[in-house]
Design an enzyme around this catalytic site. Structure first.
Site, mmCIF file in Angstrom:
data_model
loop_
_atom_site.group_PDB
_atom_site.id
_atom_site.type_symbol
_atom_site.label_atom_id
_atom_site.label_comp_id
_atom_site.label_asym_id
_atom_site.label_seq_id
_atom_site.Cartn_x
_atom_site.Cartn_y
_atom_site.Cartn_z
ATOM 1 N N ASP A 1 0.439 -1.544 0.201
ATOM 2 C CA ASP A 1 -0.559 0.150 -0.217
ATOM 3 C C ASP A 1 1.084 0.998 -0.064
ATOM 4 O OD1 ASP A 1 -1.816 -1.687 0.505
ATOM 5 O OD2 ASP A 1 -2.503 -0.861 1.866
ATOM 6 N N GLU B 1 -11.727 -0.538 0.789
ATOM 7 C CA GLU B 1 -10.931 -0.335 1.246
ATOM 8 C C GLU B 1 -9.879 0.985 1.117
ATOM 9 O OE1 GLU B 1 -8.523 -3.933 3.484
ATOM 10 O OE2 GLU B 1 -8.593 -4.500 1.611
HETATM 11 C C1 FRU Z 1 -5.177 -3.144 1.599
HETATM 12 C C2 FRU Z 1 -4.859 -3.232 2.880
HETATM 13 C C3 FRU Z 1 -5.045 -1.955 4.019
HETATM 14 C C4 FRU Z 1 -4.885 -2.131 5.163
HETATM 15 C C5 FRU Z 1 -3.118 -2.791 4.620
HETATM 16 C C6 FRU Z 1 -2.366 -3.707 5.599
HETATM 17 O O1 FRU Z 1 -3.853 -3.318 1.050
HETATM 18 O O2 FRU Z 1 -5.609 -4.846 3.584
HETATM 19 O O3 FRU Z 1 -6.663 -2.250 4.175
HETATM 20 O O4 FRU Z 1 -4.070 -1.257 6.182
HETATM 21 O O5 FRU Z 1 -3.429 -4.005 3.905
HETATM 22 O O6 FRU Z 1 -1.715 -4.483 4.684
#
Ligand code: FRU
Length: 481
Positions: A75, A328
């Site tokens: 991310d 997300e």
């Molecule tokens: C998206 C996610 C986010 C979280 C992160 C954890 O890829 O699921 O929602 O903050 O990855 O690795």
């Protein structure tokens, strides 16, 4: 649009704006999300892409470069201001990403349990095709953040050299779970921020002086908490200003509908079918499946002070009850269309988090309305803005165990981050069996009036440079250290 035979019509959404504090939550309905399949080709050869090229990310080459040999990168987000401008700070472009050690003995799928926020920088005038991002290391010193892992968020430049890092403080209690990735004691999650300093000189960018503050914990009413569901989602803060409400700072984040897991029952408004639609499901039919387990929402909060250390929850701006369990990394992007501000809400979701009877790809989804809180119209009538190449005629998979008969690019990219000008950055997850952990080629998604379209004239057949996050606003001047 002309209805697809055998499929229901989407819900009518007015895009009408409500007060940000109003008790109105827009619904991404089953009728809306069923348009994903209505627009998918039922007759492709198995394992091809069944989605329109307009919403399909071009294929990432299998021999993609790793942006860093020591850490996996997933991310990501850029240094911004409250209006989503991407800031060049004293001649440097700066980006942030979740990172995990590639050499610590755990696998790529265990990265979440070991996540830290890292940062990268490069000269603002760098050639994105040739000049690599320099890795600056972890943003925070070890054992200083609120949780024991750092999950996604956003970073804003404030006055002078102050920056605010909004992040998810996730705390795992079970060492076995951390190492093995799964099972065990459920983690806590709070939304936090860290105020610190950014420094730049001719060698690059550094940060120091972070002070961490816990901002929000789920209340169990509007937003589900851990006692109600060990698998609750409460994360991914993104803050912004709204020109319609000067002086206020808002935050969107990923949540789930409050209440004990399994207690929710699907309602007519979650289904959203037009009266008399011959292809509609009944509430009783949907409730006879497990569709009520999926209760994603996009939360909204408002800052109560100028220091952004105190926040109040507002009702969610979007719910996906009985449609999907995860919306997300939400973002709000405001775009002027014909003299009017249009609010685009973008959020990422997975194929494996869809409710019973629903199907869609891993990718970024979009919704447009006349305000931060509005009766959001899903883009392309379905909500799907940009997905990885997928044969939606085949059952849903997860990136760690894909069906070999499925399109090998179905999990090529995730965690799409929409930048000004429709540039969409993401990370590489699984390209035909080659696991990623590096930034994808940037793609360009043109969007207007609620319709999105991949720009295949951008870069090479639609694929731009890897990790292309150009800045559009300079602070401190080029090379003024
Ligand atoms: C998206 C996610 C986010 C979280 C992160 C954890 O890829 O699921 O929602 O903050 O990855 O690795």
């Amino acid at each position: 649009p002309a209805p697809t035979p055998g499929f229901p019509l989407p819900t009518t959404h007015t895009q009408q704006a409500y007060d940000p504090a109003a008790d109105f939550t827009s619904k991404w309905t089953r009728a809306d999300a069923k348009q994903i399949m209505a627009q998918s080709n039922p007759n492709v050869a198995p394992g091809q892409n069944s989605m329109s090229p307009n919403v399909t990310m071009p294929e990432i080459p299998k021999d993609f470069p790793a942006m860093n040999d020591d850490v996996w990168v997933w991310d990501l987000w850029s240094l911004t201001d409250e209006n989503a401008n991407q800031i060049s700070y004293k001649g440097w472009d700066v980006i942030f990403a979740l990172v995990a050690d590639r050499h610590a003995g755990y696998g790529f799928d265990q990265r979440h349990w070991n996540a830290r926020i890292g940062y990268f920088f490069r000269k603002t005038n760098a050639d994105p095709a040739k000049d690599k991002w320099n890795y600056g290391g972890h943003l925070f010193l070890d054992n200083t953040s609120i949780g024991n892992t750092e999950w996604s968020g956003s970073t804003r430049l404030m006055q002078g050299n102050k920056i605010n890092v909004f992040y998810t403080a996730t705390t795992f209690y079970d060492v076995a779970e951390r190492n093995a990735g799964g099972g065990g004691i459920a983690p806590d999650a709070v939304i936090a921020k860290a105020l610190g300093n950014i420094h730049a000189n001719q060698n690059g960018v550094t940060f120091d002086g972070f002070q961490h503050t816990k901002l929000l914990e789920p209340d169990g009413k509007l937003y589900q908490n851990k006692a109600q569901n060990p698998g609750f989602a409460f994360r991914d803060p993104y803050t912004f200003a709204d020109p319609a409400h000067p002086g206020k700072t808002f935050m969107v984040f990923e949540g789930n509908t409050g209440g004990t897991r399994g207690s929710y029952k699907c309602k007519q408004e979650d289904l959203g079918y037009q009266p008399g639609d011959p292809n509609a499901e009944t509430v009783a039919q949907v409730n006879s499946t497990g569709a009520w387990y999926q209760t994603a929402n996009v939360g909204l909060a408002v800052a109560d002070n100028k220091d952004l250390t105190k926040w109040s929850f507002l009702p969610p701006i979007l719910s996906a009850n009985c449609v999907n369990d995860q919306t997300e990394r939400p973002q709000i992007y405001i775009q002027n269309e014909n003299g009017k501000n249009k609010y685009y809400l973008f959020t990422i979701s997975h194929q494996f988090t869809y409710a019973d009877g629903m199907r869609g790809p891993d990718g970024v989804y979009g919704f447009v309305g006349n305000g931060v809180r509005s009766d959001y119209q899903p883009v392309n009538n379905s909500g799907l803005a940009l997905g990885s190449p997928t044969d939606l005629n085949m059952p849903a998979n997860a990136p760690e165990g894909p069906d070999p008969r499925q399109n090998g690019r179905q999990f090529q990219a995730y965690s799409h981050y929409v930048q000004p000008g429709g540039l969409v950055q993401s990370f590489i997850d699984n390209v035909d069996g080659v696991r990623g952990g590096s930034l994808s080629p940037t793609v360009k998604m043109n969007f207007k009036a609620g319709v999105t379209q991949v720009d295949r004239s951008f870069g090479q057949n639609g694929l731009g440079p890897f990790g292309y996050l150009p800045t559009n606003l300079r602070v401190g001047g080029e090379g003024h250290y």
